[in-house]
Design a protein around this motif. Sequence first.
Motif, PDB file in Angstrom:
ATOM      1  N   PRO A 145      -5.689  13.657  -0.830  1.00  0.00           N
ATOM      2  CA  PRO A 145      -6.163  12.306  -1.146  1.00  0.00           C
ATOM      3  C   PRO A 145      -5.336  11.201  -0.494  1.00  0.00           C
ATOM      4  O   PRO A 145      -5.887  10.201  -0.034  1.00  0.00           O
ATOM      5  N   VAL A 146      -4.026  11.390  -0.413  1.00  0.00           N
ATOM      6  CA  VAL A 146      -3.174  10.366   0.190  1.00  0.00           C
ATOM      7  C   VAL A 146      -3.462  10.243   1.684  1.00  0.00           C
ATOM      8  O   VAL A 146      -3.549   9.134   2.219  1.00  0.00           O
ATOM      9  N   SER A 147      -3.632  11.365   2.359  1.00  0.00           N
ATOM     10  CA  SER A 147      -3.931  11.292   3.792  1.00  0.00           C
ATOM     11  C   SER A 147      -5.281  10.634   4.032  1.00  0.00           C
ATOM     12  O   SER A 147      -5.451   9.865   4.986  1.00  0.00           O
ATOM     13  N   LEU A 148      -6.249  10.880   3.173  1.00  0.00           N
ATOM     14  CA  LEU A 148      -7.551  10.230   3.288  1.00  0.00           C
ATOM     15  C   LEU A 148      -7.438   8.722   3.072  1.00  0.00           C
ATOM     16  O   LEU A 148      -8.015   7.931   3.829  1.00  0.00           O
ATOM     17  N   VAL A 149      -6.676   8.305   2.084  1.00  0.00           N
ATOM     18  CA  VAL A 149      -6.494   6.872   1.810  1.00  0.00           C
ATOM     19  C   VAL A 149      -5.772   6.187   2.966  1.00  0.00           C
ATOM     20  O   VAL A 149      -6.146   5.090   3.395  1.00  0.00           O
ATOM     21  N   ILE A 150      -4.752   6.833   3.511  1.00  0.00           N
ATOM     22  CA  ILE A 150      -4.025   6.242   4.635  1.00  0.00           C
ATOM     23  C   ILE A 150      -4.924   6.132   5.857  1.00  0.00           C
ATOM     24  O   ILE A 150      -4.922   5.122   6.562  1.00  0.00           O
ATOM     25  N   TYR A 151      -5.713   7.174   6.120  1.00  0.00           N
ATOM     26  CA  TYR A 151      -6.609   7.148   7.280  1.00  0.00           C
ATOM     27  C   TYR A 151      -7.654   6.033   7.139  1.00  0.00           C
ATOM     28  O   TYR A 151      -7.879   5.264   8.065  1.00  0.00           O
ATOM     29  N   LEU A 152      -8.276   5.948   5.985  1.00  0.00           N
ATOM     30  CA  LEU A 152      -9.294   4.919   5.777  1.00  0.00           C
ATOM     31  C   LEU A 152      -8.679   3.524   5.720  1.00  0.00           C
ATOM     32  O   LEU A 152      -9.288   2.554   6.171  1.00  0.00           O
ATOM     33  N   GLY A 153      -7.482   3.399   5.195  1.00  0.00           N
ATOM     34  CA  GLY A 153      -6.825   2.105   5.133  1.00  0.00           C
ATOM     35  C   GLY A 153      -6.352   1.614   6.490  1.00  0.00           C
ATOM     36  O   GLY A 153      -6.257   0.410   6.727  1.00  0.00           O
ATOM     37  N   GLY A 154      -6.077   2.529   7.414  1.00  0.00           N
ATOM     38  CA  GLY A 154      -5.626   2.145   8.736  1.00  0.00           C
ATOM     39  C   GLY A 154      -6.751   1.886   9.720  1.00  0.00           C
ATOM     40  O   GLY A 154      -6.504   1.528  10.869  1.00  0.00           O
ATOM     41  N   PRO A 174      -9.067  -0.607  10.008  1.00  0.00           N
ATOM     42  CA  PRO A 174      -9.124  -1.947  10.616  1.00  0.00           C
ATOM     43  C   PRO A 174      -8.044  -2.173  11.675  1.00  0.00           C
ATOM     44  O   PRO A 174      -8.301  -2.797  12.702  1.00  0.00           O
ATOM     45  N   ALA A 175      -6.859  -1.654  11.448  1.00  0.00           N
ATOM     46  CA  ALA A 175      -5.789  -1.828  12.426  1.00  0.00           C
ATOM     47  C   ALA A 175      -6.102  -1.071  13.709  1.00  0.00           C
ATOM     48  O   ALA A 175      -5.846  -1.564  14.812  1.00  0.00           O
ATOM     49  N   ARG A 176      -6.656   0.145  13.585  1.00  0.00           N
ATOM     50  CA  ARG A 176      -7.032   0.897  14.786  1.00  0.00           C
ATOM     51  C   ARG A 176      -8.144   0.193  15.542  1.00  0.00           C
ATOM     52  O   ARG A 176      -8.159   0.177  16.780  1.00  0.00           O
ATOM     53  N   ARG A 177      -9.077  -0.402  14.813  1.00  0.00           N
ATOM     54  CA  ARG A 177     -10.178  -1.131  15.459  1.00  0.00           C
ATOM     55  C   ARG A 177      -9.649  -2.355  16.212  1.00  0.00           C
ATOM     56  O   ARG A 177     -10.053  -2.623  17.349  1.00  0.00           O
ATOM     57  N   ARG A 178      -8.725  -3.102  15.589  1.00  0.00           N
ATOM     58  CA  ARG A 178      -8.132  -4.261  16.271  1.00  0.00           C
ATOM     59  C   ARG A 178      -7.370  -3.833  17.512  1.00  0.00           C
ATOM     60  O   ARG A 178      -7.433  -4.490  18.556  1.00  0.00           O
ATOM     61  N   ALA A 179      -6.644  -2.730  17.432  1.00  0.00           N
ATOM     62  CA  ALA A 179      -5.882  -2.246  18.590  1.00  0.00           C
ATOM     63  C   ALA A 179      -6.816  -1.835  19.721  1.00  0.00           C
ATOM     64  O   ALA A 179      -6.529  -2.095  20.895  1.00  0.00           O
ATOM     65  N   MET A 204       0.821  -1.185   0.000  1.00  0.00           N
ATOM     66  CA  MET A 204       0.000   0.000   0.000  1.00  0.00           C
ATOM     67  C   MET A 204       0.872   1.257   0.000  1.00  0.00           C
ATOM     68  O   MET A 204       0.556   2.235  -0.642  1.00  0.00           O
ATOM     69  N   TYR A 205       1.986   1.203   0.732  1.00  0.00           N
ATOM     70  CA  TYR A 205       2.829   2.389   0.800  1.00  0.00           C
ATOM     71  C   TYR A 205       3.520   2.685  -0.528  1.00  0.00           C
ATOM     72  O   TYR A 205       3.835   3.844  -0.808  1.00  0.00           O
ATOM     73  N   LEU A 206       3.726   1.673  -1.346  1.00  0.00           N
ATOM     74  CA  LEU A 206       4.326   1.903  -2.651  1.00  0.00           C
ATOM     75  C   LEU A 206       3.404   2.754  -3.522  1.00  0.00           C
ATOM     76  O   LEU A 206       3.852   3.672  -4.214  1.00  0.00           O
ATOM     77  N   VAL A 207       2.121   2.480  -3.464  1.00  0.00           N
ATOM     78  CA  VAL A 207       1.145   3.263  -4.225  1.00  0.00           C
ATOM     79  C   VAL A 207       1.104   4.696  -3.698  1.00  0.00           C
ATOM     80  O   VAL A 207       1.033   5.660  -4.477  1.00  0.00           O
ATOM     81  N   VAL A 208       1.166   4.858  -2.387  1.00  0.00           N
ATOM     82  CA  VAL A 208       1.152   6.192  -1.784  1.00  0.00           C
ATOM     83  C   VAL A 208       2.378   6.988  -2.223  1.00  0.00           C
ATOM     84  O   VAL A 208       2.266   8.160  -2.616  1.00  0.00           O
TER      85      VAL A 208
END
Length: 96
Positions: free
Chosen positions: A41-50, A52-57, A1-5
């Motif tokens: 747009p990149v900050s929005l994608v990173i926030y939305l992509g993260g 599930p990880a925040r929910r698990r934490a 994912m970070y490669l696309v960002v």
Amino acid sequence: MYLVVIAWLYVALMMAVAEATHSAGTLLGAFLTFVLYGAVPVSLVIYLGGRPARRRAAKAREAAEREQQRAVASAAPDGGGEAAADAAVAPVRKEP
């Protein structure tokens, strides 16, 4: 994912450079190009992509807190969740 960002930020940066170096371009236009096509747009994608990880934490943190509360409750001398009362101090009550 970070490669696309990283790739998208590179493209947005090159668009901003092209805007700044063009004869009709401005630095303000270049800055807005980078911010609106790259950073937002990149900050929005990173926030939305993260998400599930925040929910698990958060679930793991809640489970750890519940486990800690259980451990404290089971370690109490009377087996309950409250501290033992001091026998030397009489309870104070109001007279009716």
